[in-house]
Each structure stands twice: as C-alpha cells, then as structure tokens.
Enzyme design. Structure first.
Site, short mmCIF file in Angstrom:
data_model
loop_
_atom_site.label_atom_id
_atom_site.label_comp_id
_atom_site.label_asym_id
_atom_site.label_seq_id
_atom_site.Cartn_x
_atom_site.Cartn_y
_atom_site.Cartn_z
N ASP A 1 0.07 -18.91 5.78
CA ASP A 1 0.92 -17.92 5.32
C ASP A 1 0.72 -17.67 3.80
O ASP A 1 -0.19 -18.70 3.02
CB ASP A 1 2.46 -18.18 5.22
CG ASP A 1 3.29 -17.14 4.90
OD1 ASP A 1 2.94 -16.12 4.78
OD2 ASP A 1 4.62 -17.72 4.31
N ASP B 1 7.55 -17.16 11.92
CA ASP B 1 6.31 -17.96 12.26
C ASP B 1 6.65 -18.70 13.44
O ASP B 1 5.22 -19.26 14.12
CB ASP B 1 6.09 -18.74 11.05
CG ASP B 1 5.71 -18.14 9.52
OD1 ASP B 1 5.08 -16.99 9.88
OD2 ASP B 1 6.29 -18.47 8.89
N ASP C 1 6.78 -20.91 7.40
CA ASP C 1 7.98 -21.42 7.04
C ASP C 1 9.18 -20.77 7.62
O ASP C 1 10.20 -21.13 7.57
CB ASP C 1 8.18 -21.42 5.53
CG ASP C 1 7.78 -20.10 4.98
OD1 ASP C 1 7.77 -19.09 5.73
OD2 ASP C 1 7.98 -20.01 3.81
#
Length: 893
Positions: free
Chosen positions: A343, A637, A633
């Site tokens: 990410d 996800d 996070d």
C-alpha cells in the site's frame, strides 16, 4: 411485500446497490425503497423489514472448531504408522515400546494442534461495526437505535465525527466529507453531495454514497439506507475474505514432502524385508519386530518439534525488530517472498500531508530546498491565507500537534517550519465569519479584521480560484489579471499536478462590509502544492529488496499522479520504464486479455484499485509461481491479505480487520521491518534445510542398519525403544541447535527460491543417502565385529546403539556451509551446537551407566576396549564425510 418489490428492481437484482442508487435521483431512490424523506419509516414497517432482511450485521464465517483442528492432526500417514506400530507392540506384549510409541504420537499431535490453532477473528472485528448507535427517523421523530436494527429505507441523520453503519444514498448534504481510507485507500477525505451520476463510477468516485464503516469528517446531512449487513460494500469484502482459502504456506508444504517420501520408501523396504523373511522361513515374531523397528526408524519424530522451536526462535527475533508473527510457518514464508504488494499511504509514505511548494506571481518556492531568507510579501500572503482560511486546531495540552483536515494541518505546519507564529497571525487577524467549503463552489472563505481594514481569505480548487480572480498584486499595487495571466497560472497548476502534488488556489480581497460576497472581485495570491511524502528510509529498503531479487509493487487507491510521484521518489519506477495501470482499466480477471496480462506482470504501480482487484492481482501473480506478500491497513485490504502467501498488516494505523486477516503485523509500520523479516526468513529456511538434512540422514542410517541386518538374517542391531530414544533425544538437540543459527547479511544478496521448490532437492537427497550409508557402514562394522568377537548379542546391541548415537551427534559438524572453513564456521561459532553436543554425550553415557535406563533400553555396561570400538565407529563417519567434502560434496545454503 417489501422484498418482493425490491427483487423486481434492478438494484437488489444486481446486488450493486451503491452503483445503481448513485445513478438514481433522490426522489427515485425514495420511491424504490418506499420511504419518506421527512417521516422515515414507521416502526411497524421497519420491524417487518428487519424480519425479512435480517439484522444489519456482518456475518462471520463458520469457524473451525477446536475439535476439528485436533482431528486434522490424526489424518496423516505418520500417525497411521505410529498407531499401527503401537498396537502391534501391545499385541506382542511389548508394553514399554507400545507406550513409548503412543507418547511420540501424543507429542506430535500436541505440537501440530498448537501450531495450527489460531482464532480467525477478522469477521468478529467487522461485526462490531454493527454495534454502533445510529440516529434515524422513525415515525417522524429522530431516534437513537442500535445499528443492527437499521433496515433498507431508513433515513439516517449524521454529522461530523459519526461512523456510518450502513450504505447510504445521500438525500441532504451540507458540506459533507467522509474518510473512506479503510475502503478506498485514499488518504484525503472525499467530498460528498446529493447529485446523481449517469455513468458507472468506481467505488472511490461515488460521491453521493456513504459507505458502512467510513467516518464523517465534516458537515451534516441525511442518508437513505440502500444496503445493510452483507449487502453493503464492506459486506462484499467480507464475503471475498471468507471465500479466500487459508492455504498451506510454502514451508508447511516443503516440510511435509520429504517425510512422506521417506515413509513410503520405508513401507516398501519393510514389505520386502518382512516378505522375504517369511518366505525363507524366518520367525514371524522376529519379522514383525523388524517391521516395527523399521516403522519407528522411518518417522522423523524430532522434525516437527525442531521446526516449531526453530520457527519460534525466528518469531522472537522478528518481534524484537517490530515484526509480530501470528503464525509460526509465516516466519519462513517471507524468506521465500518474490513479490511485495505494498500500500502507498503510511507504508511507502509518511501518511502526513506536507506542503512541498508555493507558486506566487513572481517566484516558485520549492520547500525541499531550505528557504534561506524571510518569506517576501507574496509568499507571506499565501502562508497567511493558509493559516486563516483553516479549521484545524491544536490538540489539547499539546504544543505542536494538530487535529483537523490533513491539508489544513499541513498549511499551519509549514508556517511553523518557516518560522512564522501562526497564533500571532490569528491574533492579528481575528475571524469575523466563515463561508464553509462547498462541493459546488469548491471554495472556502473566512472574513477577518485588522487594525486598519477587513479582508477575506479564500482557498479552493485552483482552476476555480484562477477563473474567479480578476486582479493580482504587482509591485505592491492591484492590477488587472489578464487572459494571458490566467493561462500562465493554469500552466503552473498543470505542472504542479503533473508532479503528483495536490494543488490549492489561494486568493484574497479587502472589504468594507462583512455582508459582501466572498467570491467576487478576488485577487489571486498563488498556488500551494501538497504531498504525502515518501518515507526517508524507503528508497534504501526498496533497493535492498531489488538486490535480494524481490519485486516491490505499489497497489493503492490513491490518484495516478500522486502514485507516480511517490513511485519516482522511492526509485520504484523510472521515466523510461514507467508502467502504471488505473483501476478503471482492470476489468474482472476473467476478462483480462493476453496483452493486459503481460502488462500486469511488468507494471510496478496500480492506482485506484478496488478490494476485488487487489485480490485478483495477488491471485494472478501466485499463478505465475510467485510467493506474494501483501501489506495493508484497511478493511479494503483484508481479502488480499488473507489470500496472499503472507499478509502483513500495519500495527499503528491498521484496522482490527486487517490485523486479524494478516499473518504478520508490523508494530512500527516501517517497510524496512519487512526487509529485516525477509532476512530472518531466509536464515530460518537455511537452518531448517540443514537440520532436515541432518535428521533425515540419521533416519536413513537407522533404516539401512535394520534392513541390512534383517536381509543377512542377523540379530536386530537396534530395538524400537532405542530408536525412539535416539530420534527424540540425541537427534533433536543437535537439530535444534542448527535451527538457532543467526546467519548474516549475505542472505539478502541471493535470489528467492522458486515457489514449488522442495526443501530437499535431488542433490540433497543424494547427500542424505550418502551420509546415511556412511554412518550405516561404520555402525554395522562395529556391530558385526563385536558380535563375532564376543558372541554376545546384548554387547553387540549396546555397541551399535552407542556407535550410532555418537555418530549422529558428531554428524552435526558436517552441516557447515560448503564455503566455510573447517574450524571457524557457522557451526563451530554456534554456542547452542556445543551445548547440544555435550548434553547428548552426557545422555548417551548415562543410558548405559544408569541402571534404570540401561534396563529400559535393553543395554549392558561395556568395558574400556568396547568403548574404544564405539569411539572409532562414531568418529569415522565424520572423518570420511570431511574427506569427501573436499570434492565439493558439502552442504550449501
């Protein structure tokens, strides 16, 4: 009736509630859901719908019970062999052997059970969202209800700070913004309004929909509930997460394979030996005892124990470096990782908006370069506007910590950086009133008074500000802003945007009356560019990954320009090789063309991607034999985290959902901690590979010793209980010591292993067989020599037992790396190895010197000459292997 009506509508039929309702006008949405904007639902109707649709809860997947996990441990060939050996031992009256085998079975089962047992709580974390209180209109009055009681058609009232507990179609909105980062990955709050769309929009662009689990950062409004529970966008993510299989890790597969191979080889040998013996007229009881001994010799009882403890040691080391491992086998998986999907926000970046530049009429200020002088009047005006046209504030009892919109916090923080007292600016320019940001005007204004006059500070979308302004300041005077001037400013804006900056326009004007409109006759002051900067250490970490043969890929929900800027800053992409794929260009994986598939494999940045797209990307790279690690996070996800070979959640800012779905949690959110974990994973794998070679070569020697003795019709050189003693005591400690090796940085300079590589290659099997054969030759030589010279089977049995035991202990020194020196190497420098060697020597000597153990193991005490035979037979394998290693037959990492 309610469900029947909805089933006829396109909305429920397609299950794309947020997409379909985003295209409906407010009136049409209310009509479909049979709701009233002012009255809401009646309590009777709401209760009826609740019975039909069920509570607004996220349903958790059925968890595997503790009993089911226990049963799994008993479904293996190893267990079958042990059970068979134990039953036969009891049947023949060998109670001690029988109980010993059962003890081994219990130990193996407990280890497997404790390793596999882990609670899958991600669904429970999501389910807690349904416990939040929500204000809804019922019977024409506002009522606070548990979110689980909300149904489609309810009218929800919300304001800044509220958590949205169902998917809503906005029907009233006053300057609403929502933090949707848990769903989209977008670090900036999303502006919301009631306008409908006439084309398909990706999740991050559905500006008239509020999603379950997101937070309102600004404004007030009303929303029509269009989906609850599992029908919400979060619910869909949960469904994907539930469907994602928790596959065996590469290590678990590799450890299982060699043991299975050895077992089947042993079964074949046992059948041949027993069958030939029975055919030739040998005693049936003797053949059964031989078969039991072979079965016990085959099973690497110490392997799961040593593997578990070695992995636990690696887990402890990683925890000291802020990488918390939830599943033991995941310690090694990072060492096999070839792809890291990362990410952007907070992992590759600071997760903190920062002002990077200002553009005034006279100069471009790049704040990456220190400003050596005090800001001139043009830059100072821009800074003052950013301070005053701002709703962020200091945290209580904090000196320099702010709360508020990240962009507004950045505009105050930069003033501090440039030595400007923002409190003094506010004191000198007290606020008279505010015109809040509006998603239609895309601007915000504040009115201020000074000692001599009053004025208005304005900030907003740069293209709007430029068009609204009619003047500029030149040499201290207000002059007209020409068409050519506006074109120049538009070019400035485009250049800053291309650099990945989020740009704001800044303007002002003097006033004589506070009733004067905020956005007429504006004076253009400048542009400010903001960016969530890359972490300072990330470039070095990316380079370390590249050197280790690991590809880093950015997968973000953020905008393309921002992603490209960060990608260049951290060395992830270069101008000449830049490849970026936008989420809108990624259809469902079934529709991917060959050209798109080839492009995906070469792409290093994926922007504006959805949770399903992240999941598909992980799956696709895995199908190309890549071991994939995924960082994340947010709720968005979770499916990809679970699907990845190893999911890595952020410990500081990660949601509980992400942490529960992941295999590893980074306690400091730093990418370099992943690099440290990769190094430890590779070291652990090398250690495991070596102790597997050690253990299996010891087991091979036991199989060969018994098989050869049986074939030549000799007495058994080893009894089942003696083999168990060697496998569980004298084998385990040296193997465990091998698992404690600490390694060095050279492990980050080799490429990762292939996904389907066995932990034991053909070459390693050759070495295992060779080592086993050499030990067998030396032990049988001692056994037959003693049997011939003493004519005493008990003494010969004791000699063979001790010779094998000591040979296996000394064999640990053959596990050094092939390029290391004989006396100074990773084995001799390992203090655990020396401790294990001395402990095993003590236990082996004690086995014949202590009466109780001597009796249980069917041993006898021996004289000094016989101890000399033991010493010669046990040292000889080490010396022979040492000589052979000079011909490049040593172990390689």
């Amino acid at each position: 009736m309610f469900r029947e009506k909805l089933l006829k509508s396109k909305a429920l039929y397609t299950m794309e509630h947020s997409l379909i309702f985003s295209k409906y006008q407010v009136e049409k949405s209310l009509e479909i859901l049979n709701s009233d904007q002012k009255q809401g639902l009646s309590s009777t109707e709401a209760n009826s719908r609740l019975r039909e649709t069920g509570p607004n809860m996220i349903s958790a997947a059925q968890q595997v019970t503790t009993f089911e996990i226990l049963i799994r441990q008993l479904k293996s060939v190893i267990v079958l062999l042990l059970v068979t050996a134990g039953i036969v031992s009891f049947f023949m009256g060998h109670l001690i052997e029988g109980f010993a085998v059962i003890a081994v079975l219990i130990v193996n089962t407990i280890i497997g059970f404790l390793t596999e047992l882990k609670a899958v709580r991600s669904m429970e974390a999501l389910k807690k969202m349904g416990l939040t209180s929500t204000t809804v209109l019922r019977d024409g009055a506002a009522k606070v209800l548990n979110a689980g009681q909300i149904v489609p058609g309810d009218i929800v009232l919300f304001e800044a700070g509220d958590i949205i507990t169902a998917d809503l179609r906005l029907i009233e909105a006053s300057k609403v913004a929502a933090d949707e980062s848990i769903l989209t990955g977008e670090s900036i709050p999303t502006e919301k309004n009631i306008e409908c769309f006439f084309e398909d929009k990706i999740l991050a662009e559905r500006g008239n929909i509020l999603f379950k689990g997101t937070a309102i950062t600004r404004g007030t409004g009303k929303g029509l509930v269009i989906a609850t529970g599992m029908q919400t966008e979060v619910g869909k993510i949960v469904k994907v997460t539930q469907d994602a299989t928790d596959d065996l890790t590469p290590l678990e597969k590799r450890l299982d394979h060699p043991g299975q191979q050895l077992i089947w080889v042993s079964i074949v040998i046992a059948i041949i030996v027993a069958g030939s013996g029975i055919v030739s007229g040998k005693d049936l009881k003797l053949m059964i005892e031989t078969a039991i001994a072979l079965a016990v010799a085959t099973i690497p009882e110490g392997l799961p124990i040593v593997a578990t403890l070695a992995l636990a040691k690696g887990m402890w080391r990683m925890a000291k470096k802020n990488a918390l491992i939830k599943k033991l086998a995941a310690v090694e998986t990072l060492g096999a990782t070839s792809i890291i999907f990362s990410d952007k926000t907070g992992t590759l970046t600071e997760n903190k908006m920062t002002v990077r530049s200002y553009q005034t009429d006279t100069q471009y200020f790049d704040l990456d370069t220190p400003v050596k002088e005090q800001p001139d009047q043009y830059l100072r005006r821009c800074i003052d506007i950013g301070i005053l046209c701002n709703n962020s504030s200091l945290k209580e009892n904090e000196v320099d910590q702010f709360i508020g919109d990240p962009m507004e916090v950045a505009l105050i923080s930069v003033a501090q950086k440039l030595g400007i007292d923002f409190n003094q600016v506010k004191k000198d320019n007290p606020e008279l009133k505010e015109v809040a940001f509006d998603s239609e005007t895309l601007m915000m204004a504040t009115y201020h008074s000074t000692e001599h006059s009053s004025w208005v500070a304005v900030k907003g979308a740069p293209e709007v500000i430029i068009q609204k302004c009619v003047y500029k300041i030149k040499e201290g005077k207000k002059v007209e802003l020409t068409v050519q001037d506006k074109e120049k400013w538009i070019t400035h804006n485009q250049k800053m945007s291309k650099d990945g900056l989020r740009v704001l326009g800044l303007a002002f004007k003097t006033i004589t009356d506070c009733d004067e409109g905020a956005y007429e006759e504006l004076i253009l002051s400048g542009l400010v560019g903001l960016l969530d900067p890359a972490r300072k250490d990330i470039k070095e970490a990316i380079e370390s990954c590249t050197q280790a043969g690991i590809t880093t890929i950015m997968v973000t929900g953020d905008q393309e320009g921002t992603a490209i800027k960060i990608g260049k800053d951290i060395g992830l992409i270069k101008e000449e090789t830049m490849s970026v794929i936008h989420g809108k260009d990624l259809p469902k994986s079934d529709d991917w063309t060959d050209d798109l598939k080839n492009k995906i494999l070469k792409t290093r940045i994926f922007c504006r991607v959805t949770p399903q797209q992240k999941f598909s990307l992980v799956q696709y790279f895995q199908s190309h034999n890549q071991v994939v690690a995924m960082t994340g996070d947010g709720v968005n996800d979770a499916p990809a985290l679970k699907k990845a070979d190893i999911g890595i959640a952020m410990g500081l800012r990660g949601t509980q959902v992400a942490k529960e779905a992941a295999d590893m949690v980074l306690q400091d959110d730093l990418f370099r901690s992943i690099v440290s974990a990769i190094k430890q994973g590779r070291i652990i794998y090398s250690n495991i590979q070596r102790f597997v070679v050690y253990l299996l070569s010891c087991n091979i020697s036991e199989i060969l010793i018994i098989s050869i003795a049986a074939i030549v019709n000799a007495p058994l050189p080893l009894m089942p209980l003696q083999i168990l003693f060697l496998n569980l005591v004298t084998d385990v400690f040296p193997a465990l010591a091998l698992g404690m090796g600490e390694g060095d940085d050279t492990y980050l300079k080799i490429p990762p292993r292939q996904r389907h590589d066995d932990i034991i290659t053909k070459r390693k099997w050759g070495l295992i067989t060779l080592y086993g054969a050499i030990i067998t030759l030396c032990v049988l030589t001692a056994f037959f020599y003693t049997l011939k010279t003493t004519q005493n089977e008990h003494i010969a049995l004791t000699i063979s037992f001790l010779s094998l035991g000591f040979a296996q202990v000394f064999h640990v020194f053959n596990m050094r790396l092939s390029h290391s020196s004989l006396f100074i190497n990773d084995i001799t420098k390992n203090i655990h190895v020396w401790g294990a060697v001395f402990l095993c020597i003590f236990l082996l000597i004690g086995s014949v010197k202590v009466a109780t153990s001597r009796s249980l193991l069917t041993l006898v005490d021996i004289n000094a000459h016989q101890w000399g035979i033991v010493l010669s037979a046990s040292i000889a394998p080490f010396l022979i292997i040492l000589i052979l290693s000079k011909f490049n037959l040593g172990i390689k990492a």
